[in-house]
Write a protein that holds these residues in place. Structure first.
Motif, mmCIF file in Angstrom:
data_model
loop_
_atom_site.group_PDB
_atom_site.id
_atom_site.type_symbol
_atom_site.label_atom_id
_atom_site.label_comp_id
_atom_site.label_asym_id
_atom_site.label_seq_id
_atom_site.Cartn_x
_atom_site.Cartn_y
_atom_site.Cartn_z
ATOM 1 N N ARG A 1 0.835 -1.211 0.000
ATOM 2 C CA ARG A 1 0.000 0.000 0.000
ATOM 3 C C ARG A 1 0.866 1.256 0.000
ATOM 4 O O ARG A 1 1.960 1.281 0.569
ATOM 5 N N GLY A 2 0.348 2.287 -0.634
ATOM 6 C CA GLY A 2 1.002 3.580 -0.637
ATOM 7 C C GLY A 2 -0.035 4.675 -0.715
ATOM 8 O O GLY A 2 -1.247 4.417 -0.712
ATOM 9 N N VAL A 3 0.448 5.907 -0.785
ATOM 10 C CA VAL A 3 -0.440 7.053 -0.903
ATOM 11 C C VAL A 3 0.064 7.970 -2.009
ATOM 12 O O VAL A 3 1.241 7.931 -2.380
ATOM 13 N N HIS B 1 -3.216 16.122 -21.373
ATOM 14 C CA HIS B 1 -3.847 14.807 -21.372
ATOM 15 C C HIS B 1 -3.125 13.784 -20.505
ATOM 16 O O HIS B 1 -3.535 12.620 -20.480
ATOM 17 N N VAL B 2 -2.059 14.179 -19.830
ATOM 18 C CA VAL B 2 -1.262 13.233 -19.048
ATOM 19 C C VAL B 2 -1.056 13.777 -17.637
ATOM 20 O O VAL B 2 -0.556 14.885 -17.464
ATOM 21 N N LYS B 3 -1.428 12.967 -16.662
ATOM 22 C CA LYS B 3 -1.299 13.345 -15.261
ATOM 23 C C LYS B 3 -0.192 12.512 -14.617
ATOM 24 O O LYS B 3 -0.190 11.284 -14.727
ATOM 25 N N ARG B 4 0.741 13.187 -13.963
ATOM 26 C CA ARG B 4 1.819 12.481 -13.265
ATOM 27 C C ARG B 4 1.432 12.299 -11.804
ATOM 28 O O ARG B 4 1.175 13.269 -11.082
ATOM 29 N N ILE B 5 1.404 11.037 -11.379
ATOM 30 C CA ILE B 5 1.040 10.680 -10.011
ATOM 31 C C ILE B 5 2.303 10.221 -9.288
ATOM 32 O O ILE B 5 2.954 9.264 -9.710
ATOM 33 N N THR B 6 2.661 10.910 -8.213
ATOM 34 C CA THR B 6 3.794 10.509 -7.384
ATOM 35 C C THR B 6 3.273 9.699 -6.210
ATOM 36 O O THR B 6 2.465 10.184 -5.417
ATOM 37 N N ILE B 7 3.723 8.447 -6.116
ATOM 38 C CA ILE B 7 3.289 7.516 -5.079
ATOM 39 C C ILE B 7 4.413 7.361 -4.062
ATOM 40 O O ILE B 7 5.585 7.207 -4.441
ATOM 41 N N SER B 8 4.083 7.402 -2.800
ATOM 42 C CA SER B 8 5.082 7.207 -1.748
ATOM 43 C C SER B 8 4.677 6.015 -0.891
ATOM 44 O O SER B 8 3.498 5.724 -0.709
ATOM 45 N N GLY B 9 5.685 5.324 -0.387
ATOM 46 C CA GLY B 9 5.447 4.172 0.472
ATOM 47 C C GLY B 9 6.761 3.638 0.987
ATOM 48 O O GLY B 9 7.791 3.693 0.309
ATOM 49 N N ALA B 10 6.745 3.110 2.205
ATOM 50 C CA ALA B 10 7.978 2.604 2.812
ATOM 51 C C ALA B 10 8.589 1.483 1.984
ATOM 52 O O ALA B 10 9.812 1.324 1.942
ATOM 53 N N GLU B 11 7.756 0.687 1.285
ATOM 54 C CA GLU B 11 8.275 -0.434 0.516
ATOM 55 C C GLU B 11 9.046 0.006 -0.717
ATOM 56 O O GLU B 11 9.744 -0.794 -1.347
ATOM 57 N N LEU B 12 8.931 1.282 -1.082
ATOM 58 C CA LEU B 12 9.664 1.796 -2.234
ATOM 59 C C LEU B 12 11.067 2.246 -1.859
ATOM 60 O O LEU B 12 11.872 2.555 -2.742
ATOM 61 N N ALA C 1 13.844 8.601 -1.195
ATOM 62 C CA ALA C 1 12.631 9.253 -0.715
ATOM 63 C C ALA C 1 11.462 8.287 -0.603
ATOM 64 O O ALA C 1 10.412 8.643 -0.065
ATOM 65 N N GLY C 2 11.624 7.067 -1.126
ATOM 66 C CA GLY C 2 10.544 6.097 -1.089
ATOM 67 C C GLY C 2 9.360 6.498 -1.942
ATOM 68 O O GLY C 2 8.211 6.385 -1.515
ATOM 69 N N GLU C 3 9.639 6.943 -3.169
ATOM 70 C CA GLU C 3 8.553 7.362 -4.047
ATOM 71 C C GLU C 3 8.896 7.061 -5.498
ATOM 72 O O GLU C 3 10.059 6.861 -5.867
ATOM 73 N N LEU C 4 7.837 7.006 -6.304
ATOM 74 C CA LEU C 4 8.003 6.847 -7.746
ATOM 75 C C LEU C 4 6.876 7.576 -8.459
ATOM 76 O O LEU C 4 5.827 7.873 -7.879
ATOM 77 N N ASP C 5 7.111 7.865 -9.733
ATOM 78 C CA ASP C 5 6.133 8.557 -10.569
ATOM 79 C C ASP C 5 5.578 7.602 -11.617
ATOM 80 O O ASP C 5 6.317 6.801 -12.203
ATOM 81 N N VAL C 6 4.276 7.710 -11.857
ATOM 82 C CA VAL C 6 3.655 7.076 -13.014
ATOM 83 C C VAL C 6 2.859 8.148 -13.749
ATOM 84 O O VAL C 6 2.267 9.028 -13.122
ATOM 85 N N GLY D 1 -6.705 12.743 -5.502
ATOM 86 C CA GLY D 1 -5.993 13.889 -4.951
ATOM 87 C C GLY D 1 -4.877 13.413 -4.049
ATOM 88 O O GLY D 1 -4.710 12.216 -3.802
ATOM 89 N N THR D 2 -4.092 14.339 -3.543
ATOM 90 C CA THR D 2 -3.018 13.963 -2.632
ATOM 91 C C THR D 2 -3.618 13.288 -1.395
ATOM 92 O O THR D 2 -4.662 13.700 -0.890
ATOM 93 N N GLY D 3 -2.960 12.254 -0.947
ATOM 94 C CA GLY D 3 -3.456 11.474 0.183
ATOM 95 C C GLY D 3 -4.297 10.291 -0.217
ATOM 96 O O GLY D 3 -4.623 9.456 0.636
ATOM 97 N N ALA D 4 -4.656 10.188 -1.500
ATOM 98 C CA ALA D 4 -5.450 9.042 -1.950
ATOM 99 C C ALA D 4 -4.656 7.759 -1.749
ATOM 100 O O ALA D 4 -3.440 7.717 -1.946
#
Length: 277
Positions: free
Chosen positions: A33-35, A45-56, A112-117, A135-138
């Protein structure tokens, strides 16, 4: 590390598991799980989502165009569900509404424990709908990133072919090439707004116009001269042109997935009889 166990297999009213065979290639996966930490538009037309999580944190360096499977809840404020894994596939709870979709890892920061998609906002698919409303926190579920494009050290020419869906992977590969390597990207789009997608290297843009999706791309690649020096090719587009281009590069150019000179993957499947975007 927070690793959540998959739920026990559930049955439908007839006692039959709801099996998703897309999971047959997985081997005892960890459901994580991440946020959502940040959201930016890289094109209209393209949205960049930065996901953070300890497993990253602490993951090894990823090859360019590495894939990550995301588990997207039906509403941005919901909690994603996970299936149970079996060697035959993934078992989903009857009525489960979480969607599993694969995306290219555009950037990974293990410190930082994050990645972008980067997610395309088009149509009414679950990925587009989730990205448009998140939104942020999702909260989001995911599996560990998988192998990407392994650049061969003995090859200095790279041909990267795709449509809008392949742009993140193509840009990531261009960024990873050494200064001594030459990369040519050929991308077909139905909207010129994609041309502002950020990334290095030369991209030869093809306008789809009124053509069926992928037809312009296929015709262009088919007419390219066969190179006289070794080349490595990457293809990421709708399933039909990807199949045609893969066969052409294999049969005419002599490329092969076995030696790593050909990496071709259909990134999406158009509805039958409606391959227009």
């Amino acid at each position: 590390m927070l690793v959540l166990p998959a739920p026990a297999p559930l049955l439908d009213r007839r006692g039959t598991p709801l099996l998703d065979r897309r999971g047959t290639a997985l081997r005892d996966p960890e459901f994580l799980r991440g946020v959502v930490r940040r959201i930016t538009y890289v094109t209209p037309h393209v949205k960049r989502i930065t996901i953070s999580g300890a497993e990253l944190c602490g993951l090894p360096e990823l090859a360019p165009a590495a894939k990550i499977r995301l588990f997207l809840p039906p509403a941005a404020a919901a909690t994603p569900e996970f299936p149970a894994w079996t060697p035959e596939g993934l078992l989903w709870r009857p009525g489960a509404s979480t969607a599993m979709r694969s995306y290219t890892v555009r950037r990974h920061d293990p410190g930082a424990g994050e990645l972008d998609v980067d997610i395309l906002l088009h149509g009414n698919g679950p990925g587009s709908i989730w990205a448009a409303t998140a939104g942020t926190g999702a909260r989001i579920g995911f599996l560990r990133p998988e192998a990407g494009y392994l650049v061969r050290e003995d090859v200095t020419r790279h041909l990267l072919i795709g449509d809008e869906s392949g742009l993140p992977a193509i840009a990531a590969i261009l960024e990873a090439l050494t200064p001594s390597a030459a990369g040519l990207a050929i991308v077909e789009t139905g909207d010129r707004g994609y041309r502002c997608y950020p990334g290095p290297g030369a991209i030869r843009w093809l306008d789809r116009g009124a053509q069926v999706t992928g037809e312009t791309l296929w015709q262009y690649v088919r007419d390219l001269p066969v190179p006289l020096t070794p080349v490595q090719a990457f293809v990421a587009a709708e399933a039909t042109p990807t199949r045609l281009i893969r066969q052409h590069l294999k049969n005419v150019w002599g490329l092969s997935a076995l030696d790593g000179s050909l990496h071709a993957k259909g990134y999406w499947l158009a509805e039958r009889g409606a391959r227009r975007r």
